[in-house]
Design a protein around this motif. Structure first.
Motif, mmCIF file in Angstrom:
data_model
loop_
_atom_site.group_PDB
_atom_site.id
_atom_site.type_symbol
_atom_site.label_atom_id
_atom_site.label_comp_id
_atom_site.label_asym_id
_atom_site.label_seq_id
_atom_site.Cartn_x
_atom_site.Cartn_y
_atom_site.Cartn_z
ATOM 1 N N CYS A 17 1.117 -1.299 -0.087
ATOM 2 C CA CYS A 17 -0.032 0.413 0.136
ATOM 3 C C CYS A 17 0.838 1.156 -0.211
ATOM 4 C CB CYS A 17 -0.636 0.472 0.885
ATOM 5 S SG CYS A 17 -2.375 1.426 0.982
ATOM 6 N N VAL A 86 -5.303 3.311 11.233
ATOM 7 C CA VAL A 86 -4.518 2.939 9.710
ATOM 8 C C VAL A 86 -3.438 1.567 10.592
ATOM 9 C CG1 VAL A 86 -4.806 5.904 9.418
ATOM 10 C CG2 VAL A 86 -3.387 5.076 11.351
ATOM 11 N N LYS A 87 -2.435 1.552 8.817
ATOM 12 C CA LYS A 87 -1.883 0.454 9.108
ATOM 13 C C LYS A 87 -0.515 0.883 9.700
ATOM 14 C CE LYS A 87 -5.334 -2.705 8.356
ATOM 15 N NZ LYS A 87 -5.958 -1.671 9.884
ATOM 16 N N CYS A 104 -7.642 4.200 4.344
ATOM 17 C CA CYS A 104 -6.215 3.261 4.951
ATOM 18 C C CYS A 104 -8.281 2.588 5.395
ATOM 19 C CB CYS A 104 -6.167 3.126 6.349
ATOM 20 S SG CYS A 104 -4.878 2.075 6.591
#
Ligand code: URA
Length: 197
Positions: A17, A86-87, A104
């Protein structure tokens, strides 16, 4: 043909991502972890420093408190699924910007689709605003259950807020007892470990 949604696809999508700028400054993506078949999902805000170092959600001081809170209502941590809005760690642990949370969202949606939890606990204002209602105020709305498409959701304080202000722990304990009651009412302890506590 539409691509099948699988954990492999989810992992690849998060790993690759670049939908928002947060990926640029991190050590590790933090997709989330735990029991992928759990009826209970917990959603926090975003990785902090320890999480960024280890690639795992809620493993720092706030995570250790969360583990103890779960254990207090007979929930071993490895029997629930834990992730964040959120990652990627926002710089200096700032709150994720709305555009970052929005970018996200595709990952969180896929995750929720794969786990199919029956109960979701929203840890703190960022999770509550993003998953439930942008107008939520955690001090006013914590502990209130909302059903959305058959999934029960409850906002509560983020464990970091409890570390900053221990006076909030009493209310957080009320919310944990309410979570225990909801899991019992829905007979989900049986799903979690094969029997009632
Ligand atoms: N705070 C969060 O919101 N998530 C983590 O994973 C750690 C701290």
């Amino acid at each position: 043909m539409a691509q099948e949604i699988t954990w492999e696809l989810f992992e690849k999508q998060v790993a690759e991502c670049r939908l928002c700028p947060l990926h640029a400054g991190i050590q590790h993506k933090v997709p989330g972890q735990g029991d992928r078949h759990s009826p209970l999902m917990l959603v926090g805000e975003g990785p902090g420093q320890t999480e960024d170092e280890q690639g795992l959600a809620f493993v720092g001081a706030a995570g250790q408190l969360l583990t103890r809170m779960l254990e207090a209502i007979q929930l071993p941590r490895d029997r629930v699924y834990i992730c964040n809005v959120v990652k990627c760690r926002p710089p200096f642990n700032r709150v994720p910007a709305p555009e970052e949370a929005e970018a996200c969202r595709i990952h969180l949606r896929m995750q929720a689709w794969l786990v199919r939890p029956k109960v979701i606990v929203l840890l703190g204002s960022t999770a509550a605003k993003n998953l439930l209602d942008p107008e939520i105020r955690i001090t006013r709305d914590r502990g209130k259950w909302v059903e959305r498409k058959g999934v029960w959701m409850m906002p509560t304080f983020h464990p970091s807020a409890l570390l900053r202000d221990p006076d909030k722990k009493r209310l957080a304990w009320e919310d944990m007892k309410s979570l225990r009651d909801k899991l019992q009412e829905l007979h989900l302890y049986e799903d979690i470990y094969g029997k009632e506590p």
